[in-house]
Scaffold this active site. Structure first.
Site, PDB file in Angstrom:
ATOM      1  N   ASP A 163      74.173  30.921  44.274  1.00  0.00           N
ATOM      2  CA  ASP A 163      73.747  32.192  43.701  1.00  0.00           C
ATOM      3  C   ASP A 163      74.968  32.973  43.224  1.00  0.00           C
ATOM      4  OD1 ASP A 163      72.302  34.773  43.371  1.00  0.00           O
ATOM      5  OD2 ASP A 163      70.724  33.789  44.506  1.00  0.00           O
ATOM      6  N   HIS A 213      72.626  40.079  44.132  1.00  0.00           N
ATOM      7  CA  HIS A 213      71.507  39.129  44.093  1.00  0.00           C
ATOM      8  C   HIS A 213      71.633  38.083  45.191  1.00  0.00           C
ATOM      9  CE1 HIS A 213      69.020  35.809  42.328  1.00  0.00           C
ATOM     10  NE2 HIS A 213      68.307  36.819  41.864  1.00  0.00           N
ATOM     11  N   SER A 262      63.041  34.886  42.415  1.00  0.00           N
ATOM     12  CA  SER A 262      64.276  34.782  43.202  1.00  0.00           C
ATOM     13  C   SER A 262      64.043  35.205  44.643  1.00  0.00           C
ATOM     14  CB  SER A 262      65.378  35.668  42.605  1.00  0.00           C
ATOM     15  OG  SER A 262      65.899  35.123  41.435  1.00  0.00           O
TER      16      SER A 262
END
Length: 588
Positions: free
Chosen positions: A175, A216, A521
């Site tokens: 990620d 994220h 996600s």
């Protein structure tokens, strides 16, 4: 995704005694320059000079290692710059000029040359996890996938003795990197690598620009492995003591492949997959993807599965809700060797953004999922006007800070003159309505409104929603920058605030280490965590068997569907940890 910076209020120079008392439409000193977003540097180039990034695949006529070494040497001799080599794939990543690419294309040993296409933001074991905390850490998503029912059957906030928690299972989160300061993640981390900057520091951080990314990877990692009783700063309205992950006992590996802008390259994915396997990962969690497939990528994921690592990836957020225009499942989720995950809301309903297709295997919570954010990067809003508290929400990318001053109604806030003579360089709190267009006929973004208000002398901005049914809304300033503290209010409260010009207002944006995000996600790490629980309960399982158990134990959706049936929207259904462990009791 929130990518906010922790900024103090930017002071503006007072107008001075020489300013005439009659209002004139001119910028306050320093306002224009200070309102510009800070430049965010691109990730440091692998090399200087011309060229683009490609992946060159060679025919393997000798051993894989020798073939790849020879391939890399050939690229260098031709004039390219080799960035990475993958012996298992017989390929290299390289920067090539058009001339070098033409030469390589004529080489009979070259099997194919692929663009290094972008992908996005769609040793010692770790110590035992903290065993006691609070049930307030059990998020809606956690409970929806039954994780707490596996390791806290009596719901007392304490991990049950000998319950599966993911112990000894290494999970590689591929990620945007992580926040090494966050208390939820520190205890689980066992190693990482940065495939953006090419070092061993996988923080979600741009060292050149000295700015953090969007968080994220921190959010997705914490959904898997956040710890009990490891609370950061929380939003009081969430009534939460922080969060706990689906599998708080796993060992966390972090592979950074996305830069602080949320994008990366296919070559980084290939390198990360190889590294994760070398580190002994059983699971790879990829909350990212692309609309482009690549045979080398497909080969890499198949080899990972053959080698014992199960890859779990997001289906993508470009769904339309219209079968005639659906883009299908993104890659790598669409490859047969990858478990593709779609999103549902907390009612088990399909959100239109979640991409669908025949490859969907499972779904999990992906709407308003609470998890960790970059520390001190997110904020909640407290707004008082005339001594009364108004419900408000901080805009994405707005800095933390406190400002008190007179409220000034500035219409749509499309220019520095919108506030009229009430705007002074001594500072004020600007109220502006949502919507409108600028002088060029383009939509007035929140960023444009805030920039105009800063130029007029405002120190904080209130955005009034124009949709009576939308509450305070969820809005963004669009990018990291030196913005003013900015918060939104409902249409109804906005109408009341318009009548309170000159009333004293106080806005406080207070930092918080958790945030709610939406997307496939967010769904993906829920499935990864459940897989880790199953695998830790029986470490002898193969990757294919873990996938089989998750699919057979899923709660079918839509409700009323037969157990074990699947469809292109929900796959086999909602992943269920407790039911998976129950199935494991009778599984061969």
């Amino acid at each position: 995704m929130k990518r906010w910076m922790t900024l103090g209020l930017v002071g503006l120079v007072a107008c001075g005694e020489s300013t005439p008392p009659i209002y004139e439409p001119k910028d306050c000193p320093d306002a224009v320059e200070s309102s510009r977003p800070r430049p965010v540097a691109q990730s440091q180039a692998v090399s200087a000079g011309e060229g683009e990034d490609f992946i060159v695949q060679y025919h393997r006529t000798v051993s894989a290692a020798a073939s790849t070494q020879a391939a890399g040497d050939a690229v260098v001799r031709t004039g390219g710059l080799v960035r990475a080599r993958w012996s298992q794939l017989g390929a290299v990543a390289a920067r090539l000029t058009p001339e070098v690419r033409q030469k390589l294309a004529k080489d009979p040993q070259v099997l194919a040359i692929y663009p290094d296409h972008p992908v996005y933001a769609f040793s010692n074991g770790r110590p035992p996890p903290v065993t006691a905390g609070s049930t307030a850490e059990y998020t809606d998503g956690l409970k929806m996938v039954q994780a707490n029912a596996v390791w806290d059957a009596n719901d007392d906030g304490v991990l049950d003795a000998d319950a599966p928690v993911g112990s000894s299972i290494r999970v590689c989160v591929i990620d945007s990197g992580w926040d090494d300061r966050h208390p939820e993640l520190k205890a689980a981390y066992v190693g990482g690598k940065d495939f953006v900057d090419g070092d061993d520091d996988p923080r979600d951080y741009d060292t050149q620009a000295q700015t953090w990314g969007g968080g994220h990877g921190t959010h997705t990692a914490a959904t898997i492995v956040a710890q009990l009783a490891s609370t950061g700063s929380v939003n009081p309205s969430e009534d939460s003591a922080g969060v706990v992950g689906v599998a708080p006992g796993v060992e966390l590996l972090v592979a950074r492949v996305l830069n602080t802008q949320g994008s990366g390259k296919l070559s980084a994915i290939l390198s990360a997959m190889e590294w994760c396997q070398q580190q002994g990962a059983k699971l790879a969690s990829l909350s990212l993807g692309s609309d482009k497939s690549n045979p080398l990528e497909q080969d890499a994921f198949q080899k990972a599965l053959n080698g014992g690592m199960l890859s779990i990836a997001a289906s993508g957020n470009s769904g339309t809700g219209d079968p005639s225009t659906e883009p299908g499942v993104a890659f790598p989720a669409a490859y047969p060797s990858v478990l593709a995950v779609g999103a549902v809301d907390f009612d088990g309903e399909h959100p239109s953004f979640s991409q669908v297709g025949a490859e969907i295997a499972l779904v999990a919570p992906g709407v308003d999922v609470l998890s960790a954010a970059l520390t001190e990067s997110t904020a909640y809003s407290l707004l008082d006007v005339g001594g009364a508290r108004y419900t408000s929400r901080s805009l994405e990318f707005a800095p933390v800070g406190v400002y008190e001053g007179p409220l000034v109604y500035c219409g749509l806030g499309g220019s520095r003159t919108a506030c009229g003579a009430a705007a002074t360089c001594e500072g004020f709190v600007a109220y502006v309505d949502r919507g409108g267009t600028d002088s060029q006929g383009e939509g007035l973004t929140f960023a444009k409104k805030v920039t105009s208000m800063r130029r007029a002398g405002a120190r904080a901005v209130i955005i009034g929603n124009n949709d009576p049914s939308d509450g305070v809304g969820r809005f963004t300033l669009g990018t990291v920058g030196s913005w003013l503290p900015t918060a939104s209010v409902s249409y109804q409260d906005g109408e009341a605030l318009k009548k309170l010009s000159a009333t004293q207002a106080r806005m406080s944006l207070v930092s918080v280490d958790y945030q709610r995000l939406t997307g496939t996600s967010m769904a993906t790490p829920h499935v990864t965590g459940v897989a880790a629980l199953v695998w830790s309960a029986r470490p002898s399982l193969t990757a294919a068997q873990v996938r089989d158990i998750l699919q057979k134990s899923a709660a079918p959706l839509p409700r009323g569907s037969a157990k074990g049936s699947r469809n292109d929207t929900y796959g086999y259904g909602l992943v269920q940890a407790k039911d998976a462990l129950k199935l494991l009791e009778t599984y061969p």
